[in-house]
Design a protein around this motif. Structure first.
Motif, mmCIF file in Angstrom:
data_model
loop_
_atom_site.group_PDB
_atom_site.id
_atom_site.type_symbol
_atom_site.label_atom_id
_atom_site.label_comp_id
_atom_site.label_asym_id
_atom_site.label_seq_id
_atom_site.Cartn_x
_atom_site.Cartn_y
_atom_site.Cartn_z
ATOM 1 N N ILE A 48 -19.936 -28.681 -32.874
ATOM 2 C CA ILE A 48 -18.920 -27.858 -32.226
ATOM 3 C C ILE A 48 -17.596 -28.609 -32.323
ATOM 4 N N ILE A 49 -16.591 -27.904 -32.804
ATOM 5 C CA ILE A 49 -15.270 -28.507 -32.940
ATOM 6 C C ILE A 49 -14.288 -27.740 -32.060
ATOM 7 N N LEU A 50 -13.375 -28.469 -31.474
ATOM 8 C CA LEU A 50 -12.343 -27.851 -30.642
ATOM 9 C C LEU A 50 -11.156 -27.518 -31.536
ATOM 10 N N VAL A 51 -10.770 -26.258 -31.546
ATOM 11 C CA VAL A 51 -9.648 -25.799 -32.364
ATOM 12 C C VAL A 51 -8.579 -25.252 -31.425
ATOM 13 N N THR A 76 -16.109 -19.816 -28.967
ATOM 14 C CA THR A 76 -16.012 -19.506 -27.549
ATOM 15 C C THR A 76 -14.662 -19.991 -27.049
ATOM 16 N N GLN A 77 -13.975 -19.126 -26.330
ATOM 17 C CA GLN A 77 -12.675 -19.515 -25.800
ATOM 18 C C GLN A 77 -12.853 -20.489 -24.638
ATOM 19 N N VAL A 78 -12.065 -21.564 -24.680
ATOM 20 C CA VAL A 78 -12.047 -22.563 -23.617
ATOM 21 C C VAL A 78 -10.599 -22.742 -23.164
ATOM 22 N N ASP A 83 -13.879 -23.447 -28.823
ATOM 23 C CA ASP A 83 -14.977 -24.267 -29.341
ATOM 24 C C ASP A 83 -15.619 -23.458 -30.456
ATOM 25 N N VAL A 84 -15.535 -23.976 -31.670
ATOM 26 C CA VAL A 84 -16.095 -23.275 -32.829
ATOM 27 C C VAL A 84 -17.355 -24.012 -33.271
ATOM 28 N N ARG A 85 -18.462 -23.309 -33.305
ATOM 29 C CA ARG A 85 -19.723 -23.884 -33.776
ATOM 30 C C ARG A 85 -19.779 -23.688 -35.283
#
Length: 113
Positions: A48-51, A76-78, A83-85
């Motif tokens: 999972i990477i945070l974009v 998923t919006q954070v 967070d992109v899997r």
């Protein structure tokens, strides 16, 4: 007329024709090898990477650009973006096979730029 040039070009033409015939066969087997190599990766890593993006479409697009050897699966919006899997793309994984019959090593290498 130069007989030596006639002989050389006749042999060159025959060799060229024979090489083209085998080139087609080689390319066919090479294509099959790469297809099997791609399918041989049974376990693919996921992470999972945070974009930092404003929209889901932007997050996916940025993930594809930042991680070209990976395939976005979900997002998923954070609070601070998405967070992109992502999962490894088997097309971009190296592969090595040693043929037990002829002892030759066959490889698919991946070079990143």
């Amino acid at each position: 007329m130069n007989e030596e040039l006639v002989d050389i070009t006749r042999n060159l033409g025959a060799s060229y024709t024979e090489a083209k015939k085998w080139d087609g066969s080689k390319n066919e087997f090479r294509k099959k090898f790469f297809e099997i190599a791609k399918q041989s990766h049974e376990i693919l890593a996921e992470k999972i990477i945070l974009v930092n993006a404003k929209s889901l479409a932007d997050a996916i697009s940025m993930a594809e650009k930042l991680y070209p050897g990976w395939t976005p699966l979900s997002a998923t919006q954070v609070d601070n973006g998405f967070d992109v899997r992502v999962r490894e793309n088997p097309e971009y994984k190296p592969f090595t096979f040693v043929n037990p019959e002829d002892g030759m090593v066959y490889q698919k290498q991946v070079v990143g730029g």
